[in-house]
Each structure stands twice: as C-alpha cells, then as structure tokens.
Design an enzyme around this catalytic site. Structure first.
Site, PDB file in Angstrom:
ATOM      1  N   HIS A 144       0.818  -1.225   0.000  1.00 38.53           N
ATOM      2  CA  HIS A 144       0.000   0.000   0.000  1.00 38.53           C
ATOM      3  C   HIS A 144       0.855   1.279   0.000  1.00 38.53           C
ATOM      4  O   HIS A 144       0.312   2.368  -0.189  1.00 38.53           O
ATOM      5  CB  HIS A 144      -0.924   0.045   1.226  1.00 38.53           C
ATOM      6  N   HIS A 183      -6.377  -7.041  -0.472  1.00 39.15           N
ATOM      7  CA  HIS A 183      -6.539  -5.602  -0.667  1.00 39.15           C
ATOM      8  C   HIS A 183      -5.814  -5.154  -1.938  1.00 39.15           C
ATOM      9  O   HIS A 183      -4.875  -5.805  -2.391  1.00 39.15           O
ATOM     10  CB  HIS A 183      -6.006  -4.854   0.564  1.00 39.15           C
TER      11      HIS A 183
END
Ligand code: ZN
Length: 378
Positions: A144, A183
């Site tokens: 991320h 994710h």
C-alpha cells in the site's frame, strides 16, 4: 527450466518482528472509548509461519538469503525525500503514525529498509541463478505504500523497490507484479502507472481497502496504458472464482506480456477466516495459485519467481497457507496436514458461482487493452 536440484531461497530476519505497531485495537488507536488491544498487523502471524516451516522440516531445505538494508539513495528510486524524512523523524523518536492506521515504532525506518532490502536480495538471488525461486518473509509489509506516503500498515514499497532494482541494476525490461493480497495493490499501480516495463496486476476484494482504488477501468496512463490490470472480485469468492480469474484473466495477460521476472506481493488475507477480508481461500487454493505462476514462469522466464509477504492476519491459518506456498515453490511436500483445510474447503460457495462467472466475463470486456486481447487469442 532450471534443475530441480536448485533450492528455494528464503529471506528472514528476527528484527522484522521487532517493528512495533503499538497497542492499536485492530486498526483503531486506543483511547477513552476504545480499549487498548492487539493490532491486526503484528509479529505473531509471521512468526508462526516461520515456526511451522521449522517444525515441518522444510525450513532447513531452504537456501537462506541475506538481506541488506536499502540505502536512502536506493529508497529515493521510488519514494520522495519529504516522505523518507517524515518516516525517519518518527522512527528516530518514540514513533507515531504516518497515517491513521499505519503506526511507526522506534527504529521502524531501519527495519523497513531491511525488509525492502530483503525483497531486493531475493530478486538478486533469483536473477543470478543461485536459487530456483524465493520467498521473502519480511515485515513491515509494503504494497500500500506510495511514493509520498505510507498507508495500510505499509511503510516502504517493498515489491516496487525490488522491481525498480531489477529494471535499473539488472537491465530487465518486462517485469510482472502479481498481487494476490485481498486488498488492492495501490502502491505499485501508482508507482508504475505510466511505465510499460512493469505490468502491475492486482486481484483483490472489490471496494475493501483502499476503498476508492482498484477498479478495472484503471488501466494505466501514457505509455503504460494497458499495463495495469485490476481484477476486483465481489466479497464471498472462494477457490472457484479465484482460479477462474487466474485462468481467464491473469494468466492470458501474463502469457502475452512474457515477463522476465514475476514478483508476487503475497497476502494471506484472502483466507477464509481473515478478519480484514471477506474471501474464502484455503491452503490448497494458495497451492494452486502458486503452481499456476510457477508453470507460467517456467514457460516464459526460466522459473524466475519471487514472493514477498504482505497481509494475512489470522494466526491459526496463515502458517498453513504459507507452508503450502513454500511446499509448492520448493517441490517438497512435508508430513504436515493443515488442520483447517477440511472446514475451510467445506464452506458453501467455494465453487465458482453464477454471479461471479458473470462478473469475470464482464471484466474480460473491461480489461480490453491490446496486450490483453493478444493474450486471449493465445
Ligand atoms: Zn491485505
């Protein structure tokens, strides 16, 4: 294809486990209305994975790869000076937050630089041919992290830094990043948005985290248009949907691209019991996805495959899914039986469901880049 005598490389360092994420209750900062607790991203899931490798006997069959911390100069290949300075200042002091859910502990900068260096070392070993393939069990995670900010427990963009290293230091021109964390792999998407030398693929739960990225229409920009492929799947997908997405969306794109190296940000949070995902995979699913990428890598790039650890927050099941990946990479089945497997396989809806098939067919139409169309014809 490389000889099977070559070993699977393994990156580990105890200090990865010392990156402190404090006393968050899950993802929330404790306070007057939230009792201090255990953060989702902490050492235990990873340590239990490492422990099971040792107990299974597979650990001693792996080739240890020594990580070297990336220098500031190497980190600047992806990250901005301002962000690195912010991270260093927090890390030099008592710690703090780089964003709401991303804690930094004292010394986390150095640990994160060693984690990124671990993935780089794994890439070096695979490209130099000293190992057959490699797994970097590093922490903190990275997928991320964006150039100018850490987010989602991630401080430095481990896989992207390793891909950049392979471009700059090894002269590769076609690298695939295949991110199967539950994710979205927003970091690599942003970092290589307009760079066709890195095909970024992310298969993830639609709308999970980050909530506003990871859509199929985000195909890259400029010269990189068509080289960013998102496969957002609806919550509730099991092995059937994942393997269908691999076979009809991801593998054809990879076959068309013919990568010289495949890097997998490997999250186990698509596992059925994970607190931060709503998918239903189990150890045999991870075995099957690993085998598919190994077969493809054997076909197009002499088996060059590097996995780096990302999410996965359920301590009882992550070690067995991890062991399944390591058994597959090394071609050695241990005597360990996954105690969770029967229950997880038995969850209703593991097979491909009609609405999932419909969605995957829709994605085939959206991911219409010339690259992908070419792949579908092969
Ligand atoms: Zn994740």
């Amino acid at each position: 294809m490389k000889g099977t005598a070559m070993k699977t490389g393994f990156v580990w360092h105890e200090i990865y486990m010392w990156h402190s994420t404090g006393r968050h209750a899950g993802v929330y900062q404790p306070g007057l209305t939230i009792q201090p607790g255990v953060p989702f991203e902490e050492a235990e899931t990873k340590r239990r994975f490492k422990n099971l490798l040792e107990v299974s006997g597979l650990g001693e069959q792996l080739q240890p790869i020594k990580a070297l911390a990336l220098t500031e100069q190497q980190l600047l290949a992806v990250h901005t000076p301002a962000y690195l300075e912010q991270l260093q200042q927090l890390s030099d002091g008592p710690g703090g937050l780089v964003c709401a859910n991303t804690p930094v502990g004292h010394g986390s900068y150095e640990i994160a630089a060693l984690a990124a260096g671990g993935v780089v070392a794994a890439v070096d070993a695979v490209l130099q041919g000293t190992v057959r393939n490699a797994y970097a069990l590093v922490r903190p995670p990275g997928h991320h992290a964006e150039p100018d900010q850490g987010m989602g427990f991630c401080l430095l963009a481990n896989a992207a830094l390793a891909a950049r290293h392979a471009l700059d230091q090894h002269g590769l021109t076609r690298i695939a990043i295949v991110d199967w964390d539950v994710h979205h792999g927003n970091g690599a998407q942003r970092i290589f948005w307009d760079d066709p030398r890195v095909l970024t693929v992310s298969i993830h739960q639609d709308g999970n985290y980050p909530a506003h990225t990871g859509h199929a229409h985000e195909l890259g920009g400029g010269a990189g248009t068509g080289y960013n492929l998102n496969v957002p799947l609806p919550a509730g997908c099991g092995e059937g949907a994942y393997l269908a997405a691999f076979d009809t969306l991801i593998l054809p794109a990879l076959r068309a691209y013919r990568p010289q190296l495949i890097i997998v940000p490997c999250g186990f949070d698509a596992g059925a019991y994970d607190p931060l995902g709503r998918m239903m995979l189990h150890s045999d699913s991870y075995r099957a996805m690993t085998q598919r990428l190994m077969d493809l890598a054997d076909h197009c790039c002499d088996g060059r495959l590097v996995l780096c650890h990302e999410g996965g927050y359920e301590p009882n099941t992550v070690p067995y899914m991890g062991l399944a990946v390591m058994e597959t990479l090394s071609g050695q089945r241990t005597a360990i039986v996954d105690p969770n497997l029967a229950d997880m396989r038995g969850i209703t809806g593991q097979a491909l469901q009609p609405h999932q098939q419909q969605w995957i067919t829709h994605l085939q139409h959206v991911l219409h880049s010339p690259l992908f169309e070419e792949g579908l014809r092969t």
